[in-house]
Design a protein around this motif. Structure first.
Motif, mmCIF file in Angstrom:
data_model
loop_
_atom_site.group_PDB
_atom_site.id
_atom_site.type_symbol
_atom_site.label_atom_id
_atom_site.label_comp_id
_atom_site.label_asym_id
_atom_site.label_seq_id
_atom_site.Cartn_x
_atom_site.Cartn_y
_atom_site.Cartn_z
ATOM 1 N N ILE A 204 6.965 -7.584 -18.599
ATOM 2 C CA ILE A 204 6.116 -6.409 -18.374
ATOM 3 C C ILE A 204 5.056 -6.704 -17.314
ATOM 4 O O ILE A 204 4.787 -5.881 -16.434
ATOM 5 N N ARG A 205 4.463 -7.898 -17.360
ATOM 6 C CA ARG A 205 3.451 -8.253 -16.372
ATOM 7 C C ARG A 205 4.050 -8.333 -14.967
ATOM 8 O O ARG A 205 3.417 -7.930 -13.985
ATOM 9 N N ALA A 206 5.276 -8.832 -14.850
ATOM 10 C CA ALA A 206 5.920 -8.910 -13.536
ATOM 11 C C ALA A 206 6.170 -7.521 -12.965
ATOM 12 O O ALA A 206 5.912 -7.271 -11.774
ATOM 13 N N TYR A 207 6.637 -6.588 -13.783
ATOM 14 C CA TYR A 207 6.889 -5.222 -13.306
ATOM 15 C C TYR A 207 5.587 -4.495 -12.989
ATOM 16 O O TYR A 207 5.500 -3.752 -12.001
ATOM 17 N N MET A 208 4.570 -4.697 -13.818
ATOM 18 C CA MET A 208 3.284 -4.042 -13.556
ATOM 19 C C MET A 208 2.653 -4.566 -12.278
ATOM 20 O O MET A 208 2.046 -3.806 -11.509
ATOM 21 N N GLY A 209 2.783 -5.859 -12.015
ATOM 22 C CA GLY A 209 2.225 -6.408 -10.792
ATOM 23 C C GLY A 209 2.954 -5.935 -9.550
ATOM 24 O O GLY A 209 2.347 -5.727 -8.495
ATOM 25 N N ALA A 210 4.270 -5.735 -9.657
ATOM 26 C CA ALA A 210 5.061 -5.346 -8.489
ATOM 27 C C ALA A 210 4.967 -3.857 -8.195
ATOM 28 O O ALA A 210 4.838 -3.459 -7.033
ATOM 29 N N PHE A 211 5.037 -3.026 -9.237
ATOM 30 C CA PHE A 211 5.139 -1.585 -9.015
ATOM 31 C C PHE A 211 3.824 -0.847 -9.234
ATOM 32 O O PHE A 211 3.613 0.216 -8.670
ATOM 33 N N ALA A 212 2.924 -1.388 -10.070
ATOM 34 C CA ALA A 212 1.644 -0.726 -10.318
ATOM 35 C C ALA A 212 0.482 -1.448 -9.658
ATOM 36 O O ALA A 212 -0.665 -1.017 -9.809
ATOM 37 N N ALA A 213 0.778 -2.547 -8.943
ATOM 38 C CA ALA A 213 -0.260 -3.342 -8.275
ATOM 39 C C ALA A 213 -1.369 -3.746 -9.233
ATOM 40 O O ALA A 213 -2.563 -3.707 -8.903
ATOM 41 N N ASP A 214 -0.980 -4.096 -10.441
ATOM 42 C CA ASP A 214 -1.947 -4.482 -11.472
ATOM 43 C C ASP A 214 -2.167 -5.987 -11.391
ATOM 44 O O ASP A 214 -1.391 -6.781 -11.910
ATOM 45 N N PHE A 215 -3.255 -6.386 -10.717
ATOM 46 C CA PHE A 215 -3.573 -7.803 -10.552
ATOM 47 C C PHE A 215 -4.625 -8.180 -11.591
ATOM 48 O O PHE A 215 -5.811 -7.921 -11.428
ATOM 49 N N ASN A 216 -4.167 -8.776 -12.693
ATOM 50 C CA ASN A 216 -5.049 -9.137 -13.801
ATOM 51 C C ASN A 216 -4.628 -10.516 -14.299
ATOM 52 O O ASN A 216 -3.668 -10.652 -15.053
#
Length: 261
Positions: A204-216
């Motif tokens: 989930i973190r990999a997809y959120m970082g790639a598609f939602a630009a969620d850098f956390n």
């Protein structure tokens, strides 16, 4: 092997109070990871993928031996099993080396004691590999869960097909095939639930970082810790729940349920 290779690097970073990029040669900080950080990222990716692939091989073997015993007896040999481990390790090593060749990028994560593939804040060439890695891991997890659920159905069916007998001595009941199948069923169910709960966070973190630009980075660290729970607890589950004490406990519970019915 993964624990033995990765843990000393982390302990050295804490001992010297320096990040991995500063500890290894060629590193200047978070944006320019050094050789040690790149090696750490490769080992993290490799020891995340290779054991999962071997778990899939074990789940497939269990499913074939229970559901398709004739095919299993004819086609699965010891030679095939011995060749499978180095073949899986070699394929995983080649795949996880792609970031070192430019497809993907290693990155140091907070608090500077671990490195992994960059999962957010990069270009398409950098974010393509984590999406591919997460997709592959997700497919492996789904396949493992499907094989284990099918194996559990087979074990449950085998236990139900065992003929019911009258009261028997404890030694005879302990050695009955029905109890053996229930033991394997409970152990497989526990390991499947643990594996399914601990694994999805990193995908989930990999997809959120790639598609939602969620850098956390804190969320990334939490996902890593959650994933590490599986590799720490799973062997203890296997050791504890395969003991004679737990087996006798399961048998007593099953006998009580059967007597109530």
């Amino acid at each position: 092997l993964g624990k033995c290779l990765l843990s000393p690097i982390v302990l050295a970073a804490y001992a010297y109070n320096r990040s991995l990029s500063e500890l290894g040669p060629g590193g200047r900080g978070e944006d320019e990871p050094g050789a040690l950080c790149q090696l750490f990222a490769f080992l993290m990716a490799f020891f995340g993928l290779a054991p999962t692939l071997l778990l899939l091989a074990m789940a497939l073997e269990c499913w074939l031996s229970l559901g398709h015993p004739y095919f299993y007896r004819r086609h699965l040999t010891r030679r095939l099993g011995a060749a499978l481990v180095p073949a899986a390790a070699g394929l995983c090593a080649l795949f996880c080396a792609l970031p070192l060749l430019g497809f993907g990028a290693p990155m140091q994560y907070c608090p500077g004691t671990w490195c992994f593939i960059r999962m957010a804040g990069g270009g398409p060439s950098q974010l393509g590999f984590p999406v591919l890695y997460a997709s592959l891991m997700g497919l492996l997890v789904l396949a493992i869960v499907a094989c284990n659920v099918s194996s559990m159905r087979q074990l449950y069916g085998m236990a139900r097909r065992q003929p019911r007998r009258g009261p028997a001595p404890a030694a005879t009941a302990a050695a009955s095939p029905r109890m053996e199948e229930l033991d394997h069923l409970v152990l497989l169910a526990l390991m499947t639930v643990l594996f399914t709960v601990c694994s999805p966070g990193s995908f989930i973190r990999a997809y959120m970082g790639a598609f939602a630009a969620d850098f956390n980075e804190n969320a990334d660290l939490s996902a890593l810790r959650f994933l590490s729970v599986n590799s720490i607890v799973d062997p203890w589950v296997f050791i504890i729940f395969r003991t004679s004490v737990f087996r006798s406990f399961v048998r007593r519970v099953c006998r009580r349920l059967g007597s109530r019915r």
